[in-house]
Write a protein that holds these residues in place. Structure first.
Motif, mmCIF file in Angstrom:
data_model
loop_
_atom_site.group_PDB
_atom_site.id
_atom_site.type_symbol
_atom_site.label_atom_id
_atom_site.label_comp_id
_atom_site.label_asym_id
_atom_site.label_seq_id
_atom_site.Cartn_x
_atom_site.Cartn_y
_atom_site.Cartn_z
ATOM 1 N N THR A 75 0.849 -1.193 0.000
ATOM 2 C CA THR A 75 0.000 0.000 0.000
ATOM 3 C C THR A 75 0.883 1.241 0.000
ATOM 4 O OG1 THR A 75 -0.178 -0.030 2.414
ATOM 5 C CG2 THR A 75 -1.938 -1.101 1.183
ATOM 6 N N ILE A 76 0.463 2.239 -0.775
ATOM 7 C CA ILE A 76 1.280 3.446 -0.961
ATOM 8 C C ILE A 76 0.396 4.686 -0.867
ATOM 9 C CG2 ILE A 76 2.785 4.727 -2.552
ATOM 10 C CD1 ILE A 76 3.525 2.031 -3.827
ATOM 11 N N GLY A 77 0.848 5.655 -0.101
ATOM 12 C CA GLY A 77 0.232 6.972 -0.073
ATOM 13 C C GLY A 77 1.213 7.984 -0.630
ATOM 14 N N ALA A 78 0.703 9.128 -1.055
ATOM 15 C CA ALA A 78 1.588 10.165 -1.598
ATOM 16 C C ALA A 78 1.117 11.535 -1.152
ATOM 17 C CB ALA A 78 1.626 10.106 -3.125
ATOM 18 N N ALA A 79 2.083 12.344 -0.740
ATOM 19 C CA ALA A 79 1.816 13.732 -0.369
ATOM 20 C C ALA A 79 2.614 14.632 -1.299
ATOM 21 C CB ALA A 79 2.217 13.997 1.076
ATOM 22 N N GLY A 80 1.940 15.652 -1.831
ATOM 23 C CA GLY A 80 2.596 16.576 -2.744
ATOM 24 C C GLY A 80 2.582 17.984 -2.206
ATOM 25 N N PHE A 81 3.737 18.609 -2.243
ATOM 26 C CA PHE A 81 3.923 19.969 -1.749
ATOM 27 C C PHE A 81 4.069 20.887 -2.959
ATOM 28 C CE2 PHE A 81 5.478 16.836 1.111
ATOM 29 C CZ PHE A 81 5.083 17.251 2.380
ATOM 30 N N CYS A 82 3.137 21.854 -3.105
ATOM 31 C CA CYS A 82 3.230 22.802 -4.210
ATOM 32 C C CYS A 82 3.312 22.050 -5.545
ATOM 33 C CB CYS A 82 4.423 23.732 -3.975
ATOM 34 S SG CYS A 82 4.562 25.103 -5.136
ATOM 35 N N TRP A 83 4.432 22.073 -6.219
ATOM 36 C CA TRP A 83 4.645 21.369 -7.492
ATOM 37 C C TRP A 83 4.221 19.911 -7.385
ATOM 38 C CZ3 TRP A 83 7.583 17.156 -8.919
ATOM 39 C CH2 TRP A 83 7.924 17.014 -10.276
ATOM 40 N N GLY A 84 4.542 19.287 -6.260
ATOM 41 C CA GLY A 84 4.272 17.861 -6.102
ATOM 42 C C GLY A 84 2.808 17.492 -6.065
ATOM 43 N N ALA A 85 1.943 18.438 -5.739
ATOM 44 C CA ALA A 85 0.515 18.121 -5.652
ATOM 45 C C ALA A 85 -0.051 17.721 -7.012
ATOM 46 C CB ALA A 85 -0.257 19.308 -5.086
ATOM 47 N N LYS A 86 0.435 18.339 -8.070
ATOM 48 C CA LYS A 86 -0.049 17.977 -9.412
ATOM 49 C C LYS A 86 0.342 16.537 -9.733
ATOM 50 C CE LYS A 86 -1.710 18.781 -13.612
ATOM 51 N NZ LYS A 86 -3.138 18.980 -13.879
ATOM 52 N N VAL A 87 1.499 16.121 -9.297
ATOM 53 C CA VAL A 87 1.923 14.728 -9.498
ATOM 54 C C VAL A 87 0.998 13.794 -8.722
ATOM 55 C CG1 VAL A 87 3.812 13.078 -9.222
ATOM 56 C CG2 VAL A 87 4.312 15.449 -9.878
ATOM 57 N N GLY A 107 -4.103 10.268 -1.080
ATOM 58 C CA GLY A 107 -3.269 11.418 -1.408
ATOM 59 C C GLY A 107 -3.509 12.581 -0.475
ATOM 60 N N VAL A 108 -2.490 13.404 -0.343
ATOM 61 C CA VAL A 108 -2.585 14.646 0.421
ATOM 62 C C VAL A 108 -1.929 15.748 -0.407
ATOM 63 C CG1 VAL A 108 -2.007 15.865 2.556
ATOM 64 C CG2 VAL A 108 -2.473 13.399 2.631
ATOM 65 N N PHE A 109 -2.627 16.871 -0.515
ATOM 66 C CA PHE A 109 -2.033 18.082 -1.093
ATOM 67 C C PHE A 109 -1.679 19.036 0.041
ATOM 68 C CE2 PHE A 109 -5.208 18.022 -4.935
ATOM 69 C CZ PHE A 109 -4.600 16.896 -5.437
ATOM 70 N N LEU A 110 -0.508 19.634 -0.041
ATOM 71 C CA LEU A 110 -0.127 20.679 0.896
ATOM 72 C C LEU A 110 0.256 21.904 0.062
ATOM 73 C CD1 LEU A 110 1.303 17.719 1.922
ATOM 74 C CD2 LEU A 110 1.191 19.048 4.037
ATOM 75 N N HIS A 111 -0.516 22.982 0.209
ATOM 76 C CA HIS A 111 -0.404 24.193 -0.622
ATOM 77 C C HIS A 111 -0.118 23.839 -2.081
ATOM 78 C CE1 HIS A 111 3.895 23.719 0.565
ATOM 79 N NE2 HIS A 111 3.437 23.734 1.792
ATOM 80 N N PRO A 112 -1.144 23.271 -2.757
ATOM 81 C CA PRO A 112 -0.934 22.761 -4.116
ATOM 82 C C PRO A 112 -0.711 23.848 -5.155
ATOM 83 C CG PRO A 112 -3.253 22.697 -3.532
ATOM 84 C CD PRO A 112 -2.520 23.083 -2.279
ATOM 85 N N SER A 113 -0.103 23.428 -6.267
ATOM 86 C CA SER A 113 0.020 24.257 -7.465
ATOM 87 C C SER A 113 -0.442 23.446 -8.657
ATOM 88 C CB SER A 113 1.473 24.669 -7.701
ATOM 89 O OG SER A 113 1.929 25.512 -6.683
ATOM 90 N N PHE A 114 -0.950 24.130 -9.666
ATOM 91 C CA PHE A 114 -1.333 23.537 -10.956
ATOM 92 C C PHE A 114 -2.610 22.717 -10.923
ATOM 93 C CE2 PHE A 114 3.464 23.403 -11.418
ATOM 94 C CZ PHE A 114 3.542 24.497 -12.255
#
Length: 239
Positions: free
Chosen positions: A120-132, A145-152
């Motif tokens: 099992t895998i979770g992913a958190a994206g910060f700014c640029w990473g949120a779009k991924v 998934g978790v977005f932290l101050h997302p971009s795009f």
């Protein structure tokens, strides 16, 4: 990512920060920490400043302490954004480091994690990473998934995501302002099959979760609250 706010408060990068180590994962230099015997992994996908940011690695260590194997890949191939390089402003840098390429690079990383016995895998994206992260969530390559101050990330992206999603945003954010995050929330409310929530943190700005001043007690407190929220989400869905 349409303004200088994404570039403010750049971290002092430190390749030796953190309690983990750097190894190759699917050909990418990757900061890894946590028990390799764990069958649960968390991908942390950085902002434009990359995987050597000390606060990001400190957060990876914190997630690992909760029982996860944590991977923070260098999706920029040793070429993070450097504000001092005035010949290469952020919009020029982004032409070489689009989130679409970051998404493609995550696919072999996920396969490499699975080859280690991760289920099992979770992913958190910060700014640029949120779009991924949103692209991973559309394809169900992750369990949460978790977005932290997302971009795009667009409203259409939110309509297409298929995994549980937590959105942690800032009150003062010109990149993804609260009005946009509330649009995300409205869309998510129409999709009860996807567990989700949107939380807007008061008195903080874009980047606050990883680009905070460690000497500022209030900034540290707000960042740590976001870290706990992120971890709670993963504990709930990445088991």
């Amino acid at each position: 990512m349409s303004g200088p706010q994404c570039c403010e408060n750049p971290p002092t990068l430190d390749p030796n920060s953190g309690t983990g180590h750097v190894e190759k994962l699917a050909g990418l230099d990757t900061y890894v920490v946590g028990s390799p015997a764990s069958n649960r992994a968390i991908l942390l996908i950085s902002d434009i400043f990359g995987f050597e940011a000390p606060n990001l690695r400190k957060l990876a260590d914190k997630v690992a302490a909760a029982g996860y194997y944590v991977a923070v890949p260098d999706f920029f191939y040793g070429d993070p954004y450097v504000p001092e390089n005035t010949d290469r402003p952020v919009l020029v840098w982004l032409k070489d480091h689009g989130a679409d390429k970051g998404f493609e690079d995550t696919k072999p990383v996920i396969e490499a994690l699975k080859s280690k016995g991760i289920s099992t895998i979770g992913a958190a994206g910060f700014c640029w990473g949120a779009k991924v992260v949103v692209e991973l969530g559309k394809c169900e390559l992750i369990q949460a998934g978790v977005f932290l101050h997302p971009s795009f990330v667009t409203v259409d992206d939110i309509k297409a995501i298929k995994v549980p999603l937590a959105v942690l945003g800032a009150e003062t954010d010109h990149v993804s302002p609260p009005a946009l995050l509330l649009q995300y929330e409205e869309v998510l409310k129409t999709r009860p099959e996807i567990d989700s929530y949107v939380k807007i943190f008061p008195k903080v700005a874009h980047g606050w979760t990883v680009r905070y001043n460690v000497e500022d007690a209030e900034a540290v407190k707000a960042a740590e609250e976001s870290h706990e929220n992120m971890l709670e989400w993963f504990v709930k869905y990445v088991k």
